[in-house]
Scaffold this active site. Sequence first.
Site, PDB file in Angstrom:
ATOM      1  N   ALA A 128      -9.487  45.751  -7.629  1.00  0.00           N
ATOM      2  CA  ALA A 128      -9.649  44.480  -8.342  1.00  0.00           C
ATOM      3  C   ALA A 128      -8.844  44.468  -9.646  1.00  0.00           C
ATOM      4  CB  ALA A 128     -11.124  44.247  -8.664  1.00  0.00           C
ATOM      5  N   PRO A 129      -8.285  43.338 -10.030  1.00  0.00           N
ATOM      6  CA  PRO A 129      -8.425  41.999  -9.424  1.00  0.00           C
ATOM      7  C   PRO A 129      -7.522  41.732  -8.221  1.00  0.00           C
ATOM      8  CG  PRO A 129      -7.143  41.850 -11.432  1.00  0.00           C
ATOM      9  CD  PRO A 129      -7.595  43.285 -11.326  1.00  0.00           C
ATOM     10  N   GLY A 130      -6.715  42.666  -7.805  1.00  0.00           N
ATOM     11  CA  GLY A 130      -5.997  42.474  -6.550  1.00  0.00           C
ATOM     12  C   GLY A 130      -4.495  42.283  -6.669  1.00  0.00           C
ATOM     13  N   LYS A 185      -2.080  44.374  -7.146  1.00  0.00           N
ATOM     14  CA  LYS A 185      -1.245  45.327  -6.399  1.00  0.00           C
ATOM     15  C   LYS A 185      -1.440  45.164  -4.894  1.00  0.00           C
ATOM     16  CE  LYS A 185      -0.639  48.262 -10.305  1.00  0.00           C
ATOM     17  NZ  LYS A 185      -1.631  47.543 -11.157  1.00  0.00           N
ATOM     18  N   ASP A 231     -18.103  53.405  -4.242  1.00  0.00           N
ATOM     19  CA  ASP A 231     -17.619  54.293  -5.282  1.00  0.00           C
ATOM     20  C   ASP A 231     -16.429  55.048  -4.680  1.00  0.00           C
ATOM     21  OD1 ASP A 231     -17.094  56.317  -7.078  1.00  0.00           O
ATOM     22  OD2 ASP A 231     -19.196  56.584  -7.615  1.00  0.00           O
ATOM     23  N   ASP A 241      -4.930  53.148  -8.456  1.00  0.00           N
ATOM     24  CA  ASP A 241      -4.586  52.453  -9.692  1.00  0.00           C
ATOM     25  C   ASP A 241      -5.849  52.558 -10.558  1.00  0.00           C
ATOM     26  OD1 ASP A 241      -2.971  50.898 -11.391  1.00  0.00           O
ATOM     27  OD2 ASP A 241      -3.918  49.055 -10.695  1.00  0.00           O
ATOM     28  N   CYS A 283      -2.464  51.981 -16.801  1.00  0.00           N
ATOM     29  CA  CYS A 283      -1.740  51.139 -17.761  1.00  0.00           C
ATOM     30  C   CYS A 283      -2.043  51.599 -19.187  1.00  0.00           C
ATOM     31  CB  CYS A 283      -2.051  49.668 -17.551  1.00  0.00           C
ATOM     32  SG  CYS A 283      -3.788  49.302 -17.494  1.00  0.00           S
TER      33      CYS A 283
HETATM   34  C1  LIG Z   1      -6.754  49.283 -13.312  1.00  0.00           C
HETATM   35  S1  LIG Z   1      -8.003  48.453 -12.477  1.00  0.00           S
HETATM   36  C2  LIG Z   1      -7.260  48.110 -10.922  1.00  0.00           C
HETATM   37  C3  LIG Z   1      -6.263  46.970 -10.961  1.00  0.00           C
HETATM   38  C4  LIG Z   1      -5.818  46.563  -9.575  1.00  0.00           C
HETATM   39  N1  LIG Z   1      -5.286  47.669  -8.833  1.00  0.00           N
HETATM   40  C5  LIG Z   1      -4.773  45.464  -9.642  1.00  0.00           C
HETATM   41  O1  LIG Z   1      -3.582  45.744  -9.558  1.00  0.00           O
HETATM   42  O2  LIG Z   1      -5.166  44.304  -9.777  1.00  0.00           O
HETATM   43  C6  LIG Z   1      -9.119  49.720 -12.054  1.00  0.00           C
HETATM   44  C7  LIG Z   1     -10.311  49.245 -11.231  1.00  0.00           C
HETATM   45  O3  LIG Z   1     -11.075  50.385 -10.830  1.00  0.00           O
HETATM   46  C8  LIG Z   1     -12.414  49.994 -10.733  1.00  0.00           C
HETATM   47  N2  LIG Z   1     -13.263  51.213 -10.691  1.00  0.00           N
HETATM   48  C9  LIG Z   1     -13.864  51.860 -11.702  1.00  0.00           C
HETATM   49  N3  LIG Z   1     -14.549  52.925 -11.239  1.00  0.00           N
HETATM   50  C10 LIG Z   1     -14.362  52.951  -9.900  1.00  0.00           C
HETATM   51  C11 LIG Z   1     -14.839  53.798  -8.860  1.00  0.00           C
HETATM   52  N4  LIG Z   1     -15.616  54.842  -9.109  1.00  0.00           N
HETATM   53  N5  LIG Z   1     -14.464  53.518  -7.590  1.00  0.00           N
HETATM   54  C12 LIG Z   1     -13.649  52.458  -7.316  1.00  0.00           C
HETATM   55  N6  LIG Z   1     -13.195  51.614  -8.269  1.00  0.00           N
HETATM   56  C13 LIG Z   1     -13.551  51.860  -9.541  1.00  0.00           C
HETATM   57  C14 LIG Z   1     -12.606  49.133 -11.975  1.00  0.00           C
HETATM   58  O4  LIG Z   1     -13.750  48.306 -11.847  1.00  0.00           O
HETATM   59  C15 LIG Z   1     -11.288  48.355 -11.999  1.00  0.00           C
HETATM   60  O5  LIG Z   1     -11.427  47.128 -11.338  1.00  0.00           O
END
Ligand SMILES: C[S@@+](CC[C@H](N)C(=O)[O-])C[C@H]1O[C@@H](n2cnc3c(N)ncnc32)[C@H](O)[C@@H]1O
Length: 339
Positions: free
Chosen positions: A141-143, A145, A193, A211, A265
């Site tokens: 999220a938010p999607g 990539k 998770d 990511d 980032c």
């Molecule tokens: C940097 S953002 C991802 C951005 C996304 N890849 C994009 O390009 O739009 C990292 C995401 O990892 C999620 N996150 C945090 N802990 C996590 C976990 N244990 N398992 C999966 N996702 C997790 C966060 O809620 C966040 O939405």
Amino acid sequence: MLTRLKAPREGKLAKQICKVVLDHFEKQYSKELGDAWDTVRDILTSPSCWQYAVLLNRFNYPFELEKDLHLKGYHKLFQGSLPYYPKSMKCYLSKTPDRMTSERYQIGNLKRYYLLNAASLLPVLALEVQDGEKVLDLCAAPGGKSVALLQCAYPGYLHCNEYDSLRLRWLKQTLESFIPQPLINTIKVSELDGRDMGESQPESFDKVLVDAPCSNDRSWLFSSDSQKAACMISQRRNLPVLQIELLRSAIKALRPGGLLVYSTCTLSKAENQDVISEILNSHSNIMPVDIKGITRTCSQDFTFAPTGQECGLLVIPDKGKAWGPMYVAKLKKSWSMGK
Ligand SMILES: C[S@@+](CC[C@H](N)C(=O)[O-])C[C@H]1O[C@@H](n2cnc3c(N)ncnc32)[C@H](O)[C@@H]1O
């Protein structure tokens, strides 16, 4: 304490810099980046200089817009410069901080373009997704990539995962806004998770993108609550633990011979190079993949800081190239058995 910015964006309230965070960055990044930090700080603290790239949506192709972008002086990113650059991916950028308005989604009408930090395409391109492959976007999220990935290829199976339920809704909305329904029906979206996915789906994917959740320097600098920001500073040191756990899980989910890309980032060495060094030191079945070539071929559009790693690159914001921060590392799981 919050400091008012000099240059408010037209028609909008000026964003406010959180001084606690800026001081913290100043200490850490002046050490880690040396002289380059002064310029990086100037860009990060001046949202009026930030640039926005325009990623065209191949599923609702905007021919007229593409013409307009040419007329407005936009140019195509990475034209012919990368070994893997699918023709179907079209991203335009302008040298000036021009920002197109975001499109509103209307049911039955896919959005024509996605505005993004151009550096966030690098992890997607480093993954080199081919038609038919099984791909996992572990933290999706938010999607942005996931959408970019689908501009490059038609994976046989795409699994987009997000742990946070609110952000999962955002992810679903993004997919619905850009991707046609028949294709969405082939995408698996889950709310797990990411640390558990390796156990539950071992050796299932050709490619995995991590990511990772990270300090997110750009948005953190503008935290509106300085007490919360101070709390985040103390929690920041726990992030590498989470990032390493996510990577361990991703490695388990990857098939032997598969590719893994890790991205953040943030400029923070602890969340970037140190995380990857720890993974390489603790996994005999994981090998670094040299991506230095990208820094050579993309230096016209991006400024890179040295990382001391062949498998890792760091895009730092610069004048006229206000992209990043973005760290990207590429790893391969070997065919032989290992930990
Ligand atoms: C940097 S953002 C991802 C951005 C996304 N890849 C994009 O390009 O739009 C990292 C995401 O990892 C999620 N996150 C945090 N802990 C996590 C976990 N244990 N398992 C999966 N996702 C997790 C966060 O809620 C966040 O939405």
